[in-house]
Each structure stands twice: as C-alpha cells, then as structure tokens.
Design a protein around this motif. Structure first.
Motif, PDB file in Angstrom:
ATOM      1  N   ILE A  79       1.607  19.172   9.017  1.00 27.38           N
ATOM      2  CA  ILE A  79       0.585  19.082  10.064  1.00 27.38           C
ATOM      3  C   ILE A  79       0.899  17.913  11.004  1.00 27.38           C
ATOM      4  N   ILE A  80       1.241  16.765  10.435  1.00 28.07           N
ATOM      5  CA  ILE A  80       1.569  15.591  11.245  1.00 28.07           C
ATOM      6  C   ILE A  80       2.815  15.856  12.094  1.00 28.07           C
ATOM      7  N   ALA A  81       3.837  16.448  11.501  1.00 32.79           N
ATOM      8  CA  ALA A  81       5.081  16.741  12.231  1.00 32.79           C
ATOM      9  C   ALA A  81       4.833  17.725  13.367  1.00 32.79           C
ATOM     10  N   THR A  82       4.048  18.754  13.128  1.00 35.19           N
ATOM     11  CA  THR A  82       3.746  19.754  14.145  1.00 35.19           C
ATOM     12  C   THR A  82       2.976  19.133  15.300  1.00 35.19           C
TER      13      THR A  82
ATOM     14  N   MET B 141       0.840  -1.167   0.000  1.00 36.11           N
ATOM     15  CA  MET B 141       0.000   0.000   0.000  1.00 36.11           C
ATOM     16  C   MET B 141       0.889   1.235   0.000  1.00 36.11           C
ATOM     17  N   ASP B 142       0.726   2.075  -0.957  1.00 32.44           N
ATOM     18  CA  ASP B 142       1.532   3.279  -1.105  1.00 32.44           C
ATOM     19  C   ASP B 142       0.656   4.484  -0.797  1.00 32.44           C
ATOM     20  N   ILE B 143       1.042   5.244   0.246  1.00 28.77           N
ATOM     21  CA  ILE B 143       0.276   6.422   0.646  1.00 28.77           C
ATOM     22  C   ILE B 143       1.066   7.664   0.271  1.00 28.77           C
ATOM     23  N   GLN B 144       0.400   8.551  -0.404  1.00 27.90           N
ATOM     24  CA  GLN B 144       1.018   9.808  -0.804  1.00 27.90           C
ATOM     25  C   GLN B 144       0.477  10.934   0.088  1.00 27.90           C
ATOM     26  N   LEU B 145       1.393  11.652   0.723  1.00 24.66           N
ATOM     27  CA  LEU B 145       0.996  12.788   1.549  1.00 24.66           C
ATOM     28  C   LEU B 145       1.553  14.061   0.936  1.00 24.66           C
ATOM     29  N   SER B 146       0.747  15.077   0.999  1.00 22.50           N
ATOM     30  CA  SER B 146       1.233  16.375   0.511  1.00 22.50           C
ATOM     31  C   SER B 146       2.192  16.963   1.543  1.00 22.50           C
ATOM     32  N   GLU B 147       2.923  17.943   1.113  1.00 27.06           N
ATOM     33  CA  GLU B 147       3.858  18.608   2.026  1.00 27.06           C
ATOM     34  C   GLU B 147       3.109  19.231   3.197  1.00 27.06           C
ATOM     35  N   LYS B 148       1.948  19.799   2.940  1.00 29.91           N
ATOM     36  CA  LYS B 148       1.125  20.411   3.999  1.00 29.91           C
ATOM     37  C   LYS B 148       0.668  19.353   4.993  1.00 29.91           C
TER      38      LYS B 148
END
Length: 85
Positions: free
Chosen positions: A12-15, A1-8
C-alpha cells in the motif's frame, strides 16, 4: 524503535508513493496548453472563421463537448508559431 509492517502494508505504501511520484513527474514535464476558440484562432492567423474550421486538422486542437457540434479549441502557441513562419 522497531516497526513491523506486513507485506500488504508495504505494498500500500509503495503504491501510494509511486502514484505521488508519477503525478509529480507528469506535472513537471507538462505545461498546460492554453487554448483559444475558432474566432481567436482565425484572428491569429489572419483568416476567416470558416477557413479556420476547414483547416482545423492542420493544427493541434481538441473538441470540447460530447456531441457532433462540439466546440473546437486550438493550442494557441502552435497557431502563433505557424503565423511566425
């Protein structure tokens, strides 16, 4: 399963992760102080309440309340350490 996340989304996840870790580290490093009022602080040190008010700046304390006549609360452990000297 390949999940693509946008930079935004990654930001948000990192913050959110950083905030959770910061709170956890702060909780682990800080034990809540137990406070006591002027009456109890004076009793611990064996002095009068008026003397305790005059000497307040020699001990860790907070002022609870926004007006000039706020309630003074002392860190109980610091008073006990002072008494033990």
């Amino acid at each position: 399963m390949d999940i693509q996340l946008s930079e935004k989304q990654m930001e948000i996840i990192a913050t959110k992760t950083a905030r959770i870790l910061y709170r956890k580290m702060k909780e682990d490093n800080e034990q809540p102080s137990e406070y006591c009022d002027v009456k109890e602080a004076a009793r611990i040190l064996g002095i009068t309440q008026n003397s305790m008010r005059r000497l307040k700046d020699k001990f860790p304390h907070i002022k609870n309340g926004s007006n000039q006549q706020g309630r003074i609360l002392f860190v109980r452990d610091a008073l006990i350490r002072e008494y033990a000297k």
